[in-house]
Design a protein around this motif. Structure first.
Motif, PDB file in Angstrom:
ATOM      1  N   ARG A 239       0.947  -1.160   0.014  1.00 47.82           N
ATOM      2  CA  ARG A 239      -0.021  -0.017   0.016  1.00 47.82           C
ATOM      3  C   ARG A 239       0.802   1.112   0.060  1.00 47.82           C
ATOM      4  NH1 ARG A 239      -4.766   0.057  -0.443  1.00 47.82           N
ATOM      5  NH2 ARG A 239      -5.633  -2.084  -0.543  1.00 47.82           N
TER       6      ARG A 239
ATOM      7  N   ASP B 150      -2.774   1.143  -5.963  1.00 53.46           N
ATOM      8  CA  ASP B 150      -3.342   2.510  -5.557  1.00 53.46           C
ATOM      9  C   ASP B 150      -2.734   3.608  -6.488  1.00 53.46           C
ATOM     10  OD1 ASP B 150      -5.073   1.249  -3.882  1.00 53.46           O
ATOM     11  OD2 ASP B 150      -4.066   1.921  -2.242  1.00 53.46           O
ATOM     12  N   SER B 151      -1.433   3.489  -6.460  1.00 55.46           N
ATOM     13  CA  SER B 151      -0.785   4.709  -7.047  1.00 55.46           C
ATOM     14  C   SER B 151      -0.729   4.311  -8.609  1.00 55.46           C
ATOM     15  CB  SER B 151       0.822   4.863  -6.481  1.00 55.46           C
ATOM     16  OG  SER B 151       1.642   3.978  -6.861  1.00 55.46           O
TER      17      SER B 151
END
Ligand code: PBG
Length: 336
Positions: free
Chosen positions: A46, A64-65
């Motif tokens: 994460r 996510d990124s």
């Protein structure tokens, strides 16, 4: 200097280089953000992205990124990515089982991107190197010095299916096994995935310029019983000294049902791009690989060349040679 010295010539090509507006009218090739595909590196977890030391300006992204990156890419008009996963050592094996996992890092990333950005084109790399303990693109035979063709193709078919089911627009076999394009097409069609296209790495050379990439995803080939520290990929990737062989490979892939022909590396292989251009009506993709990127960035960091100008020139040269689309780590930078 004689003031009256005049050449008696009618043709003065420099008239067309008089100013930027004239230059622009006469410009033969122009690269648009929508011509570019950004290769992206993935990692688990994460925490944010971390920069790859051999490739300044390029990061390993978490899912996510990656989504944040896609958001900014789409705002700049870059509408295609090619993800490559850094697979945890515990998930690597001799037979690359993780490549078939529908919930692998790569497949989770593909579905997350397609869910959030349906218009973003995802090109899924199909080869076993991120997943094998030895870093080769296929299954090693007992001698440890030869990659088994047909056994590898069977795994590649399963890997393609999983990527297509995750939502990939293209599957891009980069393994250089014989017969894989036809076999993958058959499996996709049997599973009702007629609209998943194949971007075949038709002429992928056994190049020294993949070095930084192998560092980024930890896939430098190791082992083998010949005592070599590194087993090279010359038993499946093309010999840099050859060009007819590239035409043969491209023709075979076209025949087997490839939708796009990919050539790689790009910058030192512009003759190959131009020759294949004359021999196929399919779109051509050219991959400006990690080493090509890193050399330009390293020289620019030393103040020896301009990053903007060298990056742009390297890309327009590839387009001029005949590529329709270009995979480049500069995609994001150039679109800015
Ligand atoms: C592996 C693969 C490689 C690259 C793309 N897919 C490396 C290799 O063949 O070892 C290299 C890309 C780059 O250097 O940017 N199937």
């Amino acid at each position: 200097m004689n003031e009256n010295f005049k050449l008696d010539i009618k043709r003065r090509p420099r008239r067309l280089r008089k100013n930027d507006s004239v230059l622009s009218l006469c410009e033969e090739n122009r690269v648009l953000p929508s011509d570019l595909i950004l290769p992206v590196f993935l990692k688990e977890g994460r925490n944010g992205a971390d920069e790859i030391s051999y490739m300044p300006g390029v990061f390993r992204h978490t899912v996510d990124s990656l989504l944040r990156l896609c958001d900014s890419l789409s705002k700049r008009g870059v509408m295609a990515i090619a993800p490559f996963p850094l697979v945890e050592n515990s998930k690597k094996s001799i037979r690359a089982d993780e490549a078939l996992n529908p919930k692998s890092l790569a497949n989770r990333a593909i579905s997350a991107v397609k869910r959030r950005f349906p218009e973003m084109v995802v090109v899924a790399d199909v080869a076993l190197d991120p997943y094998t303990t030895h870093g080769h693109d296929g299954i090693l035979d007992k001698s440890g010095s030869w990659i088994l063709n047909d056994e590898t193709v069977e795994v590649l078919c399963g890997m393609s299916l999983a990527a297509a089911q995750a939502g990939a627009d293209f599957v891009a076999p980069s393994d250089m096994m014989d017969g894989r394009v036809g076999a993958i097409r058959e499996v996709l069609d049997e599973c009702d995935l007629q609209n998943t296209a194949i971007m075949a790495y038709s002429a992928k050379y056994a190049s020294a310029f993949y070095g930084p990439f192998r560092d980024a995803i930890g896939s430098a080939p190791k082992g083998g019983k010949r005592g070599a520290k590194y087993l090279d990929k010359k038993g499946y990737q093309l010999n840099p000294a050859n060009s007819r062989e590239a035409l043969k490979e491209a023709a075979l892939d076209e025949d087997e049902g490839a939708d796009v022909i990919m050539l790689k590396p790009a910058g030192y292989y512009l003759d190959i791009v131009a020759k294949v251009r004359e021999n196929t009506s399919l779109p051509i993709a050219a991959y400006q690989v990690s080493g090509e990127y890193s050399m330009i960035v390293a020289a620019a960091k030393n103040g020896w060349i301009s990053l903007e100008r060298a990056a742009a020139e390297s890309i327009v040269s590839i387009k001029r040679a005949g590529a329709d689309m270009i995979l480049t780590y500069f995609a994001d930078f150039l679109a800015k």
